[in-house]
Design a protein around this motif. Structure first.
Motif, PDB file in Angstrom:
ATOM      1  N   LYS A   1     -70.166  -8.255 -42.628  1.00 26.56           N
ATOM      2  CA  LYS A   1     -69.772  -6.960 -42.097  1.00 26.56           C
ATOM      3  C   LYS A   1     -70.296  -5.870 -43.020  1.00 26.56           C
ATOM      4  O   LYS A   1     -70.132  -5.956 -44.242  1.00 26.56           O
TER       5      LYS A   1
ATOM      6  N   HIS B   1     -71.051  -1.397 -43.386  1.00 30.47           N
ATOM      7  CA  HIS B   1     -70.711  -0.047 -42.937  1.00 30.47           C
ATOM      8  C   HIS B   1     -71.957   0.824 -43.061  1.00 30.47           C
ATOM      9  O   HIS B   1     -72.579   0.868 -44.127  1.00 30.47           O
TER      10      HIS B   1
ATOM     11  N   GLY C   1     -70.974   5.755 -40.112  1.00 32.58           N
ATOM     12  CA  GLY C   1     -69.531   5.554 -40.085  1.00 32.58           C
ATOM     13  C   GLY C   1     -69.115   4.272 -39.378  1.00 32.58           C
ATOM     14  O   GLY C   1     -67.994   3.806 -39.559  1.00 32.58           O
ATOM     15  N   ASP C   2     -70.013   3.698 -38.575  1.00 31.93           N
ATOM     16  CA  ASP C   2     -69.692   2.459 -37.866  1.00 31.93           C
ATOM     17  C   ASP C   2     -69.664   1.271 -38.821  1.00 31.93           C
ATOM     18  O   ASP C   2     -70.420   1.220 -39.787  1.00 31.93           O
ATOM     19  N   ALA C   3     -68.800   0.310 -38.500  1.00 30.75           N
ATOM     20  CA  ALA C   3     -68.793  -0.985 -39.175  1.00 30.75           C
ATOM     21  C   ALA C   3     -69.377  -1.982 -38.190  1.00 30.75           C
ATOM     22  O   ALA C   3     -68.988  -2.015 -37.020  1.00 30.75           O
ATOM     23  N   VAL C   4     -70.341  -2.763 -38.660  1.00 34.12           N
ATOM     24  CA  VAL C   4     -71.044  -3.709 -37.792  1.00 34.12           C
ATOM     25  C   VAL C   4     -70.994  -5.088 -38.421  1.00 34.12           C
ATOM     26  O   VAL C   4     -71.165  -5.234 -39.628  1.00 34.12           O
TER      27      VAL C   4
ATOM     28  N   ALA D   1     -77.824   7.940 -35.455  1.00 38.79           N
ATOM     29  CA  ALA D   1     -77.957   6.586 -34.908  1.00 38.79           C
ATOM     30  C   ALA D   1     -79.072   5.820 -35.615  1.00 38.79           C
ATOM     31  O   ALA D   1     -80.123   6.362 -35.935  1.00 38.79           O
TER      32      ALA D   1
ATOM     33  N   ALA E   1     -76.178   1.546 -33.928  1.00 37.73           N
ATOM     34  CA  ALA E   1     -74.950   1.915 -34.637  1.00 37.73           C
ATOM     35  C   ALA E   1     -75.100   3.333 -35.181  1.00 37.73           C
ATOM     36  O   ALA E   1     -76.211   3.821 -35.393  1.00 37.73           O
ATOM     37  N   LYS E   2     -73.994   3.975 -35.410  1.00 44.22           N
ATOM     38  CA  LYS E   2     -74.007   5.346 -35.932  1.00 44.22           C
ATOM     39  C   LYS E   2     -73.376   5.379 -37.323  1.00 44.22           C
ATOM     40  O   LYS E   2     -72.651   4.467 -37.702  1.00 44.22           O
TER      41      LYS E   2
ATOM     42  N   ASP F   1     -69.021  -4.770 -46.491  1.00 43.72           N
ATOM     43  CA  ASP F   1     -67.574  -4.658 -46.399  1.00 43.72           C
ATOM     44  C   ASP F   1     -66.944  -5.389 -47.580  1.00 43.72           C
ATOM     45  O   ASP F   1     -67.321  -6.518 -47.896  1.00 43.72           O
TER      46      ASP F   1
ATOM     47  N   TYR G   1     -76.493   1.368 -46.135  1.00 43.37           N
ATOM     48  CA  TYR G   1     -75.273   0.682 -45.726  1.00 43.37           C
ATOM     49  C   TYR G   1     -74.607   0.069 -46.953  1.00 43.37           C
ATOM     50  O   TYR G   1     -75.191  -0.031 -48.017  1.00 43.37           O
TER      51      TYR G   1
END
Length: 170
Positions: free
Chosen positions: A159, A161, A145-148, A90, A142-143, A102, A99
């Motif tokens: 966006k 990842h 693998g998450d897309a934010v 996290a 966010a963890k 996108d 990160y």
């Protein structure tokens, strides 16, 4: 003072090394540096007429800056959280976050430290973003693998990842 990284918004995450260095700097400012300024004021005062004594006025201005820096450092240290973040996936203050934007075809990942700006001198080559910055606020919690998605400075949706989130090492 150490608190949980999930405490109030006023908390400032610092590494233990940064906390120790800022504490030493504060001790220097309150001790030897303050004494130097007081001595300069005293020496300038001994020169006579204070109205036209540039050295006196410069020393008093320096004293004001010094006292302001002392107050600032005391506040930072009072709000400091030196808790080492957990080694989960996290995103949280005190973590180095990697990160990727996108749709970024060049496979260029970005990395930063999520912490207060006071960590900048101690973060090496890492950029430092605060948890209140748009990307910091969006990624906190966010963890891997998450897309934010968050709103960038121009108002455009961005966006990203999350690829990695690991505790910062001094």
């Amino acid at each position: 003072m150490t608190q949980s990284t999930e405490s109030s918004a006023g908390t400032i995450w610092l590494s233990k090394g940064a906390f120790d260095k800022l504490t030493a700097e504060l001790e220097h400012l309150k001790g030897p540096r303050r004494q130097e300024v007081v001595s300069a004021i005293s020496a300038a005062r001994d020169e006579g007429d204070l109205k036209e004594n540039g050295g006196y006025h410069a020393a008093r201005e320096e004293q004001g800056k010094l006292e302001g820096e002392i107050v600032k450092l005391e506040q930072v240290l009072l709000k400091a959280d030196t808790t080492v973040p957990s080694d989960d996936d996290a995103v949280a203050p005190g973590k180095v976050v990697t990160y990727k934007f996108d749709g970024d075809d060049d496979d260029e990942a970005e990395t930063f430290l999520l912490a207060s700006i006071e960590m900048k001198p101690y973060a090496g080559d890492l950029d430092v973003y605060s948890p209140q910055a748009p990307i910091g606020a969006a990624l906190t919690g966010a963890k891997v693998g998450d897309a934010v998605e968050f709103e960038g400075p121009t108002g455009r949706a961005i966006k990203v990842h999350v690829l990695k989130a690991v505790p910062f090492q001094d």
